[in-house]
Design an enzyme around this catalytic site. Structure first.
Site: not given
Ligand SMILES: CC(C)=CCC/C(C)=C/CC/C(C)=C/COP(=O)(O)OP(=O)(O)O
Ligand SMILES: [Zn+2]
Length: 419
Positions: A203, A245, A248, A251, A253-254, A349, A356, A359
């Site tokens: 991820h 990942r 998916k 978004d 934030c990535y 996002d 928010d 983001h």
């Molecule tokens: C410094 C610190 C605390 C860092 C955190 C890093 C971070 C953002 C980790 C991601 C966690 C995670 C598995 C999200 C999946 O969310 P989702 O399933 O809602 O999103 P997706 O579909 O985009 O994977």
């Molecule tokens: Zn996000």
């Protein structure tokens, strides 16, 4: 196709009409974002009760993007934030999610990054480094990895937040570092990215955390870097943004988590290349840190934080020299400006989602990373062709290992070097 034509096409698909003017559609709506963020620092409604255990995070998600926008906070507001975070600091070290809450590594990272971003003597000296060090040692598992809090989960976030904070406040030592790199290397998956824990799914969030921690530890060679680079590079989608990942949705934030992971690998490749050339005339490199911006040179003493470039191997260096930019920096800016901005201020996002603070923080961090990503010389500014839209869109540069504004990092570095 010219960038403007492509942008106009995307705008038509998203909003069903042609944009009014080129400047409106590509402009960073600074004033609106500043208004949204500063308002949030002074007042949050009842809906925010669910974030009661994340209050230092709320501070960071607002204070850091304001610094990226070069917005100076009122002294009174800064003092209030410093006082509030002091009340979140546990008597035995570390910061909890609010006053009286258990200390936690994630909220400790958020609190320390906020205080470094405020950057005043009062803010920096409010961090109790001796107790912080004891808290971190207490969070260390016998495997070497960190847990998030007393009795809490062990994961890559814990390793990154611990190592990032320890490095930033200058308390990182062999005791804290022992075994962390091996744990993170065990989290790299067959895809090439890094998972939250061994045997889980790669991820972007964890890939940034794992890579940044390993660079801070000077152990990045423990990863299969070519494989990691392939995985991250292929996470940028046709929508121009990044997904977290495989399979998916993209978004905003990535833009930071994946964008900064690429920026770090690009810098690493550049440094390895430079140091290899240098190594013909002297034996060992030195530097402030692996991906910092200070110039590196030759010394006879090996600095504890300098990268031992020879460890990366000939194949990696050969291959790295052949690859060009690892992501489309203009396309990423396009996604952030066109799809992630909310007209009333704040970022999101994707279209259809609400704005928010999280983001807003990570979209703007990603925008900064992409604006500066083509730079080879850290003392100059990006060329206009690397900043999409008017040049006034340019944000402050960040230190990509910690995600704090670069100037703020330098002030903290000076301050904690003298401690
Ligand atoms: C410094 C610190 C605390 C860092 C955190 C890093 C971070 C953002 C980790 C991601 C966690 C995670 C598995 C999200 C999946 O969310 P989702 O399933 O809602 O999103 P997706 O579909 O985009 O994977
Ligand atoms: Zn996000």
């Amino acid at each position: 196709m010219k960038v403007e034509a492509r942008v106009a096409d995307i705008y038509r698909i998203l909003f069903g009409a042609a944009p009014n003017t080129k400047s409106v559609m590509l402009e960073l709506w600074r004033d609106q974002h500043i208004e949204y963020l500063t308002h949030g620092l002074r007042h949050l409604g009842p809906a925010f009760h669910v974030l009661d255990a994340n209050r230092p995070w709320l501070c960071y998600w607002m204070v850091h993007p304001l610094a990226l926008l070069d917005e100076v906070l009122d002294d009174d507001l800064e003092d209030d934030i410093v006082d509030f975070l002091a009340r979140c600091q546990d008597k035995d070290g570390g910061y909890g999610g609010g006053p009286g809450q258990l200390p936690h590594l994630a909220t400790t990272y958020a609190a320390v990054n906020t205080l470094v971003t405020i950057g005043s003597e009062r803010a920096l000296s409010s961090i109790n480094r001796d107790y912080l060090y004891k808290f971190m040692l207490r969070m260390k598992d016998e495997s070497g990895a960190f847990r998030m809090h007393d009795g809490g989960e062990i994961d890559v976030r814990a390793s990154y937040t611990a190592i990032s904070v320890a490095s930033l406040v200058n308390i990182l030592d062999v005791e804290l570092a022992k075994g962390v790199g091996d744990y993170i290397a065990r989290c790299q998956t067959y895809e090439g990215g890094i998972a939250g824990e061994p045997h889980a799914e790669a991820h972007g969030g964890y890939t940034f955390c794992g890579l940044a921690a390993l660079i801070l530890l000077n152990e990045a060679e423990k990863l299969d870097l070519p494989c990691l680079i392939d995985w991250v590079a292929f996470r940028q989608g046709v929508e121009c943004g990044f997904q977290g990942r495989t399979n998916k949705l993209v978004d905003g934030c990535y833009s930071f988590w994946q964008g900064a992971a690429i920026a770090l690998t690009q810098k690493l490749v550049m440094i390895i290349d430079e140091q290899l050339k240098l190594s013909y005339s002297c034996k060992k490199p030195s530097g402030e840190d692996a991906c910092g911006t200070s110039s590196s040179g030759c010394t006879s003493e090996k600095s504890s934080s300098a990268v031992d470039y020879a460890k990366f191997g000939f194949d990696f260096i050969q291959r790295s020299n052949q690859i060009g930019p690892l992501f489309h920096n203009i396309a990423l800016q396009q996604y952030i400006l066109l799809c992630a901005q909310v007209l009333e201020g704040g970022l999101r996002d994707k279209p259809g989602k609400n704005r928010d603070h999280y983001h807003s923080c990570y979209c703007l961090s990603g925008l900064s990373v992409s604006q500066y990503s083509a730079m080879t010389d850290s003392d100059s500014c990006p060329l206009p062709q690397h900043v999409l839209g008017p040049y006034s869109n340019l944000l402050e540069p960040i230190h990509p290992l910690y995600n704090v504004v670069l100037d703020k990092y330098h002030t903290a570095y000076e301050f904690f070097s003298q401690e």
